[in-house]
Design a protein around this motif. Structure first.
Motif, mmCIF file in Angstrom:
data_model
loop_
_atom_site.group_PDB
_atom_site.id
_atom_site.type_symbol
_atom_site.label_atom_id
_atom_site.label_comp_id
_atom_site.label_asym_id
_atom_site.label_seq_id
_atom_site.Cartn_x
_atom_site.Cartn_y
_atom_site.Cartn_z
ATOM 1 N N GLY A 19 6.602 9.596 -7.007
ATOM 2 C CA GLY A 19 7.348 8.575 -7.743
ATOM 3 C C GLY A 19 8.613 9.148 -8.357
ATOM 4 N N ARG A 20 8.480 10.331 -8.949
ATOM 5 C CA ARG A 20 9.648 10.978 -9.548
ATOM 6 C C ARG A 20 10.676 11.343 -8.473
ATOM 7 N NH1 ARG A 20 8.368 16.428 -12.324
ATOM 8 N NH2 ARG A 20 8.356 17.059 -10.126
ATOM 9 N N ALA A 21 10.186 11.892 -7.356
ATOM 10 C CA ALA A 21 11.096 12.303 -6.278
ATOM 11 C C ALA A 21 11.877 11.100 -5.729
ATOM 12 C CB ALA A 21 10.307 12.987 -5.158
ATOM 13 N N VAL A 22 11.205 9.958 -5.641
ATOM 14 C CA VAL A 22 11.868 8.742 -5.164
ATOM 15 C C VAL A 22 12.919 8.299 -6.184
ATOM 16 C CG1 VAL A 22 11.525 6.270 -4.719
ATOM 17 C CG2 VAL A 22 9.987 7.958 -3.675
ATOM 18 N N ARG A 23 12.519 8.275 -7.476
ATOM 19 C CA ARG A 23 13.453 7.828 -8.529
ATOM 20 C C ARG A 23 14.677 8.735 -8.603
ATOM 21 N NH1 ARG A 23 8.544 6.900 -11.154
ATOM 22 N NH2 ARG A 23 8.700 8.823 -12.339
ATOM 23 N N GLU A 24 14.467 10.037 -8.339
ATOM 24 C CA GLU A 24 15.591 10.988 -8.384
ATOM 25 C C GLU A 24 16.393 11.012 -7.089
ATOM 26 O OE1 GLU A 24 14.069 14.805 -9.604
ATOM 27 O OE2 GLU A 24 13.710 14.124 -11.668
ATOM 28 N N GLY A 25 15.944 10.243 -6.088
ATOM 29 C CA GLY A 25 16.689 10.160 -4.833
ATOM 30 C C GLY A 25 16.536 11.377 -3.935
ATOM 31 N N ILE A 26 15.517 12.199 -4.196
ATOM 32 C CA ILE A 26 15.285 13.388 -3.368
ATOM 33 C C ILE A 26 14.678 12.972 -2.028
ATOM 34 C CG2 ILE A 26 14.098 15.622 -3.231
ATOM 35 C CD1 ILE A 26 14.038 15.479 -6.380
ATOM 36 N N VAL A 52 0.241 11.714 5.029
ATOM 37 C CA VAL A 52 1.326 12.447 5.690
ATOM 38 C C VAL A 52 2.573 12.490 4.798
ATOM 39 C CG1 VAL A 52 2.864 12.494 7.700
ATOM 40 C CG2 VAL A 52 0.432 11.929 7.987
ATOM 41 N N ILE A 53 2.933 11.341 4.215
ATOM 42 C CA ILE A 53 4.122 11.289 3.352
ATOM 43 C C ILE A 53 3.953 12.244 2.169
ATOM 44 C CG2 ILE A 53 5.422 9.841 1.738
ATOM 45 C CD1 ILE A 53 4.983 7.481 3.677
ATOM 46 N N ASP A 54 2.781 12.267 1.583
ATOM 47 C CA ASP A 54 2.536 13.137 0.429
ATOM 48 C C ASP A 54 2.677 14.607 0.823
ATOM 49 O OD1 ASP A 54 0.786 14.822 -1.446
ATOM 50 O OD2 ASP A 54 0.823 12.896 -2.496
ATOM 51 N N MET A 89 0.843 -1.210 0.000
ATOM 52 C CA MET A 89 0.000 0.000 0.000
ATOM 53 C C MET A 89 0.870 1.249 0.000
ATOM 54 S SD MET A 89 -3.108 -0.923 2.606
ATOM 55 C CE MET A 89 -3.988 0.613 2.304
ATOM 56 N N ILE A 90 1.936 1.238 0.777
ATOM 57 C CA ILE A 90 2.836 2.395 0.866
ATOM 58 C C ILE A 90 3.619 2.526 -0.443
ATOM 59 C CG2 ILE A 90 4.653 3.507 2.226
ATOM 60 C CD1 ILE A 90 2.050 2.789 3.799
ATOM 61 N N GLU A 91 4.120 1.384 -0.927
ATOM 62 C CA GLU A 91 4.903 1.397 -2.172
ATOM 63 C C GLU A 91 4.063 1.936 -3.326
ATOM 64 O OE1 GLU A 91 6.076 -2.676 -2.007
ATOM 65 O OE2 GLU A 91 7.679 -2.239 -0.552
ATOM 66 N N GLY A 92 2.796 1.584 -3.346
ATOM 67 C CA GLY A 92 1.907 2.101 -4.389
ATOM 68 C C GLY A 92 1.819 3.611 -4.354
ATOM 69 N N ILE A 93 1.629 4.138 -3.167
ATOM 70 C CA ILE A 93 1.471 5.591 -3.017
ATOM 71 C C ILE A 93 2.733 6.332 -3.455
ATOM 72 C CG2 ILE A 93 1.255 7.446 -1.296
ATOM 73 C CD1 ILE A 93 -0.687 5.463 0.218
ATOM 74 N N VAL A 94 3.894 5.817 -3.095
ATOM 75 C CA VAL A 94 5.135 6.571 -3.352
ATOM 76 C C VAL A 94 5.775 6.239 -4.703
ATOM 77 C CG1 VAL A 94 5.593 6.860 -0.900
ATOM 78 C CG2 VAL A 94 6.672 4.950 -2.131
ATOM 79 N N SER A 95 5.106 5.431 -5.517
ATOM 80 C CA SER A 95 5.720 5.065 -6.803
ATOM 81 C C SER A 95 5.051 5.763 -7.983
ATOM 82 C CB SER A 95 5.711 3.548 -6.990
ATOM 83 O OG SER A 95 4.381 3.078 -7.066
#
Ligand code: 4G3
Length: 240
Positions: free
Chosen positions: A18-25, A143-145, A7-13
């Protein structure tokens, strides 16, 4: 720390996160508490002492889950338990969390978690509002968003939050895009005028009107200058 890492992985991907995660921000690790269950049936919950309905999440798998987190990352990290009993989340709270290097979230299910794990981890309780969910995962997604978008580089230039709701304690002004006319409703002429100073003034006034109409409680802490206060009073007078 969750029983449903997907559920968490879905939200952040997806999308901006998703872009922020891929860019390592930002980095998000969803750890499955069930991986730290010690019995052969992988139980993570048990009956409540004293009886009653439902199940309680056991302290021990949560403790081992927490201990699996990188020592440097967890040493100074706030541990946040999503719960209807927590401090209510708002933009100010989000801003505060966005200044932290690391955050650890605990998602409860069933009838909650063994109270002693909250004490041991010195968890702070956070509620996203006065309602009950089946688990903390959707709440932690919220909260993460909202925290992530306050971190430098997460929003692109086009998504910048300088002019947004709450940034100055007012609601957003109305937005329009093509076509100029939809079902007989025209875009306000001022927005087609190309006069940037007038457009800015109109938008600010629309924000004030909207806040007065929809969320008058927000006006108490909004920062209006003298002219804007006069504008609001004139608007109120025009209505009675
Ligand atoms: C703890 C958070 C967690 C106790 C979690 C239920 C609503 C919120 C849960 C409990 C949640 C919220 C999981 N529901 N308002 N459900 O932030 O009774």
């Amino acid at each position: 720390m969750t029983l449903f890492p997907e559920m968490i992985e879905g939200i952040v991907s997806h999308s901006i996160l998703g872009r922020a995660v891929r860019e390592g921000i930002i980095e998000v690790n969803a750890i499955n508490i069930r991986d730290f269950s010690k019995d052969k049936h992988k139980h993570v919950d048990d009956y409540p002492y004293g009886g009653g309905a439902g199940m309680v999440m056991k302290a021990d798998p949560i403790y081992d889950c927490y201990s699996s987190i990188d020592e440097n990352a967890r040493k100074n990290a706030r541990v946040i338990y999503l719960s209807p009993q927590g401090r209510t989340f708002d933009q100010q709270y989000a801003k505060e969390l966005s200044k932290e290097e690391n955050l650890i979230f605990l998602c409860g299910h069933y009838e909650g978690v063994d109270e002693r794990i909250l004490e041991e981890l010195n968890a702070e309780e956070l509620s996203i509002g006065d309602f009950v969910l089946t688990g903390g995962e959707l709440a932690v997604g919220v909260v993460i968003d909202s925290v992530s978008r306050l971190i430098s580089g997460v929003l692109g230039k086009d998504e910048s939050f300088e002019n947004e709701s709450f940034s100055e304690g007012l609601l957003e002004y109305p937005q329009y895009t093509r076509p100029e006319e939809f079902m007989g409703r025209r875009v306000p002429d001022i927005l087609l005028s190309g006069h940037h100073a007038n457009i800015e003034k109109w938008r600010r006034e629309q924000s004030i009107i909207r806040t007065y109409e929809k969320r008058p409680d927000l006006l108490e802490s909004a920062e209006l200058d003298k002219k804007e206060k006069k504008f609001l009073e004139a608007y109120k007078d025009s209505k009675d």
